[in-house]
Design an enzyme around this catalytic site. Structure first.
Site, short mmCIF file in Angstrom:
data_model
loop_
_atom_site.label_atom_id
_atom_site.label_comp_id
_atom_site.label_asym_id
_atom_site.label_seq_id
_atom_site.Cartn_x
_atom_site.Cartn_y
_atom_site.Cartn_z
N HIS A 230 0.85 -1.19 0.00
CA HIS A 230 0.00 0.00 0.00
C HIS A 230 0.89 1.25 0.00
O HIS A 230 2.00 1.24 0.54
CB HIS A 230 -0.89 0.02 1.25
CG HIS A 230 -1.89 -1.09 1.28
ND1 HIS A 230 -3.11 -1.01 0.66
CD2 HIS A 230 -1.85 -2.32 1.84
CE1 HIS A 230 -3.78 -2.13 0.84
NE2 HIS A 230 -3.03 -2.94 1.56
N THR B 157 12.60 -10.93 0.80
CA THR B 157 12.58 -9.53 0.38
C THR B 157 13.42 -9.29 -0.87
O THR B 157 13.29 -8.24 -1.50
CB THR B 157 13.10 -8.62 1.50
OG1 THR B 157 14.47 -8.99 1.81
CG2 THR B 157 12.26 -8.77 2.76
N LYS B 158 14.31 -10.22 -1.20
CA LYS B 158 15.20 -10.08 -2.36
C LYS B 158 15.18 -11.36 -3.18
O LYS B 158 14.73 -12.42 -2.72
CB LYS B 158 16.63 -9.77 -1.90
CG LYS B 158 16.77 -8.46 -1.15
CD LYS B 158 18.22 -8.20 -0.75
CE LYS B 158 18.36 -6.91 0.05
NZ LYS B 158 18.00 -5.73 -0.71
#
Length: 205
Positions: free
Chosen positions: A113, A160-161
């Site tokens: 968001h 995250t990667k």
């Protein structure tokens, strides 16, 4: 393959035909994977009758949620949301390869968001997950991540990667901890529940 029991044959005849009709993107072993009557009562009825994930073209467990399924492209032996408590958010798109399994509680989130307006989503690249990937229980895959072929993501990891092919990765943030051996299952020996589209033949062989 071992001899198929009469129960399994009747199960496929009674319920498997219905499952194949309502789930055009469901490709699994004809026998020995999931009982068709379970798919009927635990998946099809909640999806079609009670309108839980009604637009998804593969089985989704009634405790799971798939958002924007029209933005998902997937292969065979892969049904995002078919385990307990999965959350698949494909607002920015998700590409799933073939032979992908996800444990209970897995979350795959393609869009965050906006920090300035929580009612709007950020635009970003789609998530891409390769072939022969296992995502462990309660792992979270975040936007723009790419996971290569032949990968295991450890339970509870936060991805995250990008994760390279042929690796085992775990942790928060998720990191490669070792090289993974080749995936050796012989897909050519599987008798599927329906005819496999020609675009998947190379993968099976």
């Amino acid at each position: 393959m071992d001899k198929v029991s009469l129960f399994n044959k009747v199960d496929f005849w009674l319920f498997g035909t219905i499952i194949n009709y309502f789930y055009p993107e469901y490709y699994r072993p004809k026998y020995g994977y999931q009982r068709y009557y379970i798919l009927f009562f635990h998946y099809l009825i909640p999806q079609k009758l009670f309108r839980l994930n009604p637009k998804v073209k593969w089985p989704v467990h009634f405790t799971s949620k798939v958002i924007d399924p029209q933005n998902i492209k997937k292969g065979i032996l892969c049904d995002p949301g078919d385990n307990l408590g999965n959350y698949i958010q494909a607002t920015n798109g998700i590409f799933f390869g073939n032979n992908i399994e996800m444990g209970p509680g897995v979350k795959i989130i393609s869009s965050n968001h906006k920090a300035t307006n929580f009612r709007q989503h950020c635009k970003s690249k789609p998530i891409k997950i390769g072939n022969n990937v296992w995502v462990g229980s309660n792992a979270v895959v975040l936007p723009e991540v790419e996971i290569g072929d032949n990968v295991i993501i450890g339970a509870g990891s936060i991805v995250t990667k990008n994760i390279p092919a042929n690796s085992i990765a775990t942790g928060n943030p998720c990191k490669v901890i070792k090289i993974k051996e080749d995936y050796l299952e012989d897909f050519s020996k599987i008798k599927f529940n329906k005819k496999i589209p020609s675009k998947y033949i190379d993968f099976l062989h």
